[in-house]
Design an enzyme around this catalytic site. Sequence first.
Site, PDB file in Angstrom:
ATOM      1  N   GLU A   1       0.843  -1.198   0.000  1.00  0.00           N
ATOM      2  CA  GLU A   1       0.000   0.000   0.000  1.00  0.00           C
ATOM      3  C   GLU A   1       0.878   1.248   0.000  1.00  0.00           C
ATOM      4  O   GLU A   1       1.813   1.337   0.774  1.00  0.00           O
ATOM      5  CB  GLU A   1      -0.889  -0.032   1.251  1.00  0.00           C
ATOM      6  CG  GLU A   1      -1.937   1.023   1.248  1.00  0.00           C
ATOM      7  CD  GLU A   1      -2.619   1.119  -0.106  1.00  0.00           C
ATOM      8  OE1 GLU A   1      -3.311   0.175  -0.495  1.00  0.00           O
ATOM      9  OE2 GLU A   1      -2.448   2.139  -0.801  1.00  0.00           O
TER      10      GLU A   1
ATOM     11  N   LYS B   1       8.349  -1.602  -1.959  1.00  0.00           N
ATOM     12  CA  LYS B   1       7.650  -0.871  -0.898  1.00  0.00           C
ATOM     13  C   LYS B   1       8.654  -0.280   0.099  1.00  0.00           C
ATOM     14  O   LYS B   1       8.603   0.902   0.435  1.00  0.00           O
ATOM     15  CB  LYS B   1       6.665  -1.819  -0.195  1.00  0.00           C
ATOM     16  CG  LYS B   1       6.091  -1.304   1.088  1.00  0.00           C
ATOM     17  CD  LYS B   1       5.155  -0.140   0.886  1.00  0.00           C
ATOM     18  CE  LYS B   1       4.937   0.588   2.173  1.00  0.00           C
ATOM     19  NZ  LYS B   1       3.857   1.532   2.158  1.00  0.00           N
TER      20      LYS B   1
ATOM     21  N   CYS C   1       5.747   4.373   9.463  1.00  0.00           N
ATOM     22  CA  CYS C   1       6.344   3.657   8.331  1.00  0.00           C
ATOM     23  C   CYS C   1       7.822   3.939   8.083  1.00  0.00           C
ATOM     24  O   CYS C   1       8.616   3.015   7.976  1.00  0.00           O
ATOM     25  CB  CYS C   1       5.559   3.970   7.070  1.00  0.00           C
ATOM     26  SG  CYS C   1       3.807   3.751   7.297  1.00  0.00           S
TER      27      CYS C   1
HETATM   28  C1  UGA Z   1       4.322   7.204   4.012  1.00  0.00           C
HETATM   29  C2  UGA Z   1       4.464   7.245   2.485  1.00  0.00           C
HETATM   30  O1  UGA Z   1       4.387   8.596   2.023  1.00  0.00           O
HETATM   31  C3  UGA Z   1       3.352   6.426   1.821  1.00  0.00           C
HETATM   32  O2  UGA Z   1       3.564   6.387   0.409  1.00  0.00           O
HETATM   33  C4  UGA Z   1       3.395   5.013   2.392  1.00  0.00           C
HETATM   34  O3  UGA Z   1       2.355   4.227   1.841  1.00  0.00           O
HETATM   35  C5  UGA Z   1       3.206   5.087   3.889  1.00  0.00           C
HETATM   36  O4  UGA Z   1       4.282   5.843   4.457  1.00  0.00           O
HETATM   37  C6  UGA Z   1       3.221   3.681   4.442  1.00  0.00           C
HETATM   38  O5  UGA Z   1       4.251   3.002   4.334  1.00  0.00           O
HETATM   39  O6  UGA Z   1       2.167   3.212   4.897  1.00  0.00           O
HETATM   40  P1  UGA Z   1       2.820   8.491   5.815  1.00  0.00           P
HETATM   41  O7  UGA Z   1       3.836   7.986   6.790  1.00  0.00           O
HETATM   42  O8  UGA Z   1       1.383   8.263   6.093  1.00  0.00           O
HETATM   43  O9  UGA Z   1       3.109   7.854   4.354  1.00  0.00           O
HETATM   44  O10 UGA Z   1       2.995  10.077   5.650  1.00  0.00           O
HETATM   45  P2  UGA Z   1       3.959  11.029   4.781  1.00  0.00           P
HETATM   46  O11 UGA Z   1       3.113  12.037   4.117  1.00  0.00           O
HETATM   47  O12 UGA Z   1       4.885  10.270   3.936  1.00  0.00           O
HETATM   48  O13 UGA Z   1       4.775  11.791   5.917  1.00  0.00           O
HETATM   49  C7  UGA Z   1       5.745  11.136   6.719  1.00  0.00           C
HETATM   50  C8  UGA Z   1       6.497  12.153   7.558  1.00  0.00           C
HETATM   51  O14 UGA Z   1       7.348  12.947   6.738  1.00  0.00           O
HETATM   52  C9  UGA Z   1       5.580  13.130   8.295  1.00  0.00           C
HETATM   53  O15 UGA Z   1       6.058  13.333   9.594  1.00  0.00           O
HETATM   54  C10 UGA Z   1       5.676  14.393   7.477  1.00  0.00           C
HETATM   55  O16 UGA Z   1       5.439  15.549   8.216  1.00  0.00           O
HETATM   56  C11 UGA Z   1       7.109  14.316   6.995  1.00  0.00           C
HETATM   57  N1  UGA Z   1       7.329  15.091   5.752  1.00  0.00           N
HETATM   58  C12 UGA Z   1       6.789  14.697   4.577  1.00  0.00           C
HETATM   59  C13 UGA Z   1       8.107  16.238   5.802  1.00  0.00           C
HETATM   60  O17 UGA Z   1       8.619  16.626   6.866  1.00  0.00           O
HETATM   61  N2  UGA Z   1       8.311  16.943   4.653  1.00  0.00           N
HETATM   62  C14 UGA Z   1       7.772  16.568   3.467  1.00  0.00           C
HETATM   63  O18 UGA Z   1       8.006  17.275   2.441  1.00  0.00           O
HETATM   64  C15 UGA Z   1       6.987  15.424   3.427  1.00  0.00           C
END
Ligand code: UGA
Length: 453
Positions: free
Chosen positions: A151, A206, A262
Amino acid sequence: MAVLAHNCSNIRVTVVDINEKQISRWNDPDLSKLPVYEPGLAEIISKTRFKNLYFSSNVEQSIKEADIIFISVNTPTKMHGIGSGQASDLRWVESSARLVSKYARGYTIVVEKSTVPVRTGAKVEAILTSTSQNIDNETLHKSFDVLSNPEFLAEGTAIEDLQTPDRVLIGGKSEKAINALSEIYKNWVPEEKIIKTNLWSSELSKLSANAFLAQRVSSINAISGICEVTGADINEVANSIGKDNRIGTKFLRPGPGFGGSCFKKDILNLVYLCEHYGLYEIANYWKQVVEINNYQQERVFRIVVNKLFGTVANKKITILGFAFKANTNDTRESPSINICKKLIEEGAHLSINDPKVTKNKIINDLGIDPIEKNCTNYDQLLGSWSFEPDIYKALHSSDAVLILCDWEIYYELKWSDIIKGMRKPSWIFDTRNVVSSAAIEGLNINLWRLGQG
Ligand code: UGA
């Protein structure tokens, strides 16, 4: 599964869990009580529930009836024994496979939806086939195909990501099984977005995708530290490098460090895999992504303390945002946890606000009880925290506010009103680029922004 049910009215989807309490929350007529907050989820559930989407704790019956079973249990980092701190704990995957093996009837496709280490498919297959070889009348007719269908949704945008995915990945040996699953996705996903690979490529893709995404966040966060000391502006740098098509604009937002269930888990899992195969240099390379992430949290904490004259003891600091990012109530691995703990250890009194995270969750995460009395009572030696759902009350009489999540409502705060109630000198520490200099122009308040100083 809700999105699948929504797009495939001819398929009956049953979500089962041995935890009856959890299932009853998914069945609650009051949709605001669903266990997970995710924009758009309640609406989809209201359209599909009791039509072709069911939540049940009758695991045995549901497995018996199913043609396709998605194993979607959690695979957290092991905290004890072999591989402690790095390897994934596969006990729930294994017990699910055993249940499927026991109760399935006829031909069943078993799909790994959980994020798993590479070659888990072999273990699942071994468990499934070992029981089906037991000679008894009912099991004689069992057969299984195992698929990997990881996913890629991100929390906070899950429904959108599922509805219009960049790609759907299906890995496996059996063409028949791959095509059967692909036919389901074709109900709403264009065929060219469905990628078919072998099982191991799918499992490794993944982990690699998450490692690459986390690496981008650690890279931009590392650059943010350089910006602050050189006078460069992280937004200008991110914009300039993102315009290169080969780099791209997404995932270049600096912050207090990545959180969530994740990234860290999957990188550590990759590290464990590399060490297992003797690839120590590669393991160290990926470890560094996690180390920069820990450093970023430490860096934010130290900056707050330094700017507040080297001590936060008996100062009130308002924390805006406790979830690991906006638009979710998930706090797993949230950078806020570490940063808050460190500030409390230094004697600060925190007033924590988050639109969706509950007080009980914060109690659990911090491992310290809140102090319910007004935080302005500063006679304690140790720090403390309280939960404050009203943002303006949370900010009242604060020395500083630390913004850790970019919830929409934080962009709309009226600083001219807030500043009147804050202690002087007042500070805003913004780790998510929420406060513009225009919003505080002419106000007697200090603003520190991550990557800008
Ligand atoms: C992440 C991946 O983006 C998904 O593609 C994957 O399916 C998911 O893990 C998983 O393995 O289930 P998620 O952890 O829900 O998704 O959220 P993200 O949007 O990736 O953010 C992760 C962290 O990175 C957050 O703390 C967010 O604030 C941080 N982040 C993200 C940043 O600090 N800067 C960014 O530009 C993007």
